[in-house]
Design an enzyme around this catalytic site. Sequence first.
Site, PDB file in Angstrom:
ATOM      1  N   HIS A 145       0.864  -1.197   0.000  1.00  0.00           N
ATOM      2  CA  HIS A 145       0.000   0.000   0.000  1.00  0.00           C
ATOM      3  C   HIS A 145       0.899   1.244   0.000  1.00  0.00           C
ATOM      4  CE1 HIS A 145      -4.000  -1.893   1.189  1.00  0.00           C
ATOM      5  NE2 HIS A 145      -3.155  -2.898   1.132  1.00  0.00           N
ATOM      6  N   HIS A 197      -3.039  -5.225   8.252  1.00  0.00           N
ATOM      7  CA  HIS A 197      -1.975  -4.233   8.033  1.00  0.00           C
ATOM      8  C   HIS A 197      -1.807  -3.423   9.319  1.00  0.00           C
ATOM      9  CE1 HIS A 197      -1.208  -4.769   3.673  1.00  0.00           C
ATOM     10  NE2 HIS A 197      -2.441  -5.240   3.673  1.00  0.00           N
ATOM     11  N   HIS A 218      -5.889 -11.433   5.618  1.00  0.00           N
ATOM     12  CA  HIS A 218      -4.710 -12.292   5.374  1.00  0.00           C
ATOM     13  C   HIS A 218      -3.883 -12.477   6.644  1.00  0.00           C
ATOM     14  CE1 HIS A 218      -2.845  -8.403   4.550  1.00  0.00           C
ATOM     15  NE2 HIS A 218      -3.314  -8.324   3.326  1.00  0.00           N
ATOM     16  N   ASN A 221       0.095 -12.252   7.423  1.00  0.00           N
ATOM     17  CA  ASN A 221       0.786 -11.310   6.536  1.00  0.00           C
ATOM     18  C   ASN A 221       0.449  -9.882   6.927  1.00  0.00           C
ATOM     19  OD1 ASN A 221       0.010 -13.795   4.314  1.00  0.00           O
ATOM     20  ND2 ASN A 221       2.127 -13.128   4.531  1.00  0.00           N
ATOM     21  N   ALA A 222       1.471  -9.016   6.944  1.00  0.00           N
ATOM     22  CA  ALA A 222       1.309  -7.595   7.228  1.00  0.00           C
ATOM     23  C   ALA A 222       0.615  -7.350   8.569  1.00  0.00           C
ATOM     24  CB  ALA A 222       0.547  -6.896   6.096  1.00  0.00           C
ATOM     25  N   ARG A 229       5.489 -13.062  24.609  1.00  0.00           N
ATOM     26  CA  ARG A 229       4.722 -12.290  25.598  1.00  0.00           C
ATOM     27  C   ARG A 229       3.776 -11.280  24.969  1.00  0.00           C
ATOM     28  NH1 ARG A 229       9.591 -13.142  27.398  1.00  0.00           N
ATOM     29  NH2 ARG A 229       9.808 -14.462  29.228  1.00  0.00           N
ATOM     30  N   HIS A 253       2.831 -16.941   0.533  1.00  0.00           N
ATOM     31  CA  HIS A 253       2.587 -15.939   1.574  1.00  0.00           C
ATOM     32  C   HIS A 253       2.810 -16.452   2.997  1.00  0.00           C
ATOM     33  CE1 HIS A 253       0.858 -13.393  -1.535  1.00  0.00           C
ATOM     34  NE2 HIS A 253       0.807 -12.422  -0.659  1.00  0.00           N
ATOM     35  N   ASP A 274      -6.587 -12.745  -2.645  1.00  0.00           N
ATOM     36  CA  ASP A 274      -5.801 -11.496  -2.725  1.00  0.00           C
ATOM     37  C   ASP A 274      -5.286 -11.336  -4.165  1.00  0.00           C
ATOM     38  OD1 ASP A 274      -4.756  -9.147  -1.703  1.00  0.00           O
ATOM     39  OD2 ASP A 274      -3.011 -10.078  -0.762  1.00  0.00           O
TER      40      ASP A 274
HETATM   41 ZN   LIG Z   1      -3.174  -6.607   2.182  1.00  0.00          ZN
END
Ligand SMILES: [Zn+2]
Length: 381
Positions: A145, A197, A218, A221-222, A229, A253, A274
């Site tokens: 992004h 994200h 997802h 991921n991200a 902890r 991924h 995706d």
């Molecule tokens: Zn994404």
Amino acid sequence: MTNSTQHAIVADFVFDGSALHRNTAVVVEGPWINFVVPLSQLPQDLPLHKLPEGAWLAPAFLDVQVNGGGDVLFNNTPTPVGILTIANAHRKFGTTTFLPTFISDTPDQMRKAIEAVAALVDKEPSVLGIHLEGPFLSVEKAGVHDPRALRRPTDADRTMLAQSRKGVMVVTLAPEQVPEGFIRQLAANDIRICIGHTMATYQETRAAMAEGARGFTHLFNAMRPMATREGGPIAMALVTPDCWYGLIVDNVHVDPAMLRLALRGVGYPMLVTDAMPPVGGVRPNFALYGEEITVRGGRCARRDGRLAGSCLDMATAVRNCVKLLDVPLEHALPLAAGHPATFIGVGHWLGRLAPQFRADMVGLDPHDVRVLETWVAGQPS
Ligand SMILES: [Zn+2]
């Protein structure tokens, strides 16, 4: 019982979304399923369409995260024509319904995307609504992004999202990027909130869920990784019963071991693609924010190697579940149909083969999970 507008699709195996039936017929009238019966009880005068020997008939796939297909990126072509091209590209892989997914961009482009989807929702059975992935995301976990497009919500954003709309809306956001009460406000407006994200901690994720977030975009991921902890969003997703999390099962991924762990979560995993323009397209590259993305070795990547979505189609995602993760086909199929349908609130008419459900169906060769035929709202395509 018989009616001239009714017809039957017959298969050696019909998977209705939870159980597998042998020698069964699905009787369709217009866009709807009237009933599902053993072949022996089928009225004799109905027109029949028989799938090849050994084939399965199953609920068609629903993908809540599709950025593109057929050489079109939704962000670059936020128009009804662009969306229809993407829909056609995914249909041959068994996906009959989806949410065109718009990644972080300017408010003007976002508005165009929302309007393009609204123009199709009541006319095109494949388009159920829109997924806005961003722009209220963590810069640290931006992925591909554009960091310049990321922002905290403005009054104009609130107004745009509060406007009456047609169809489903999913918004992926980072809880730490929105003020307290924002998620509650969207959820009250029937918007599905996905956490993604994000660098949110476990506690921040818990607070977002208390406000009404129910999904994870997802998973793995991200997002903040799970640590000893600080479990972050991943731990929350895996221990929460009434949540839904997207998984990209492309063997790129996420490591298969992590995917196996995710399938043991107490909530509902969903397969997402995706997908980017090369899915169902002919070109090996495309532009994202003006930068070239190239497909190499099953990956869509920027020149610096960063992943930019996937070139995964949903039939391959289901096949990977079976072949890479050893998931039985009857357990893999709901991850691509019933689970996402329930998440976006259409599970009472999509995602199963049963009376009063729409006739969105896929005929499959069960051995290599190859799509033989699809029906969208009763129409073969
Ligand atoms: Zn994404």
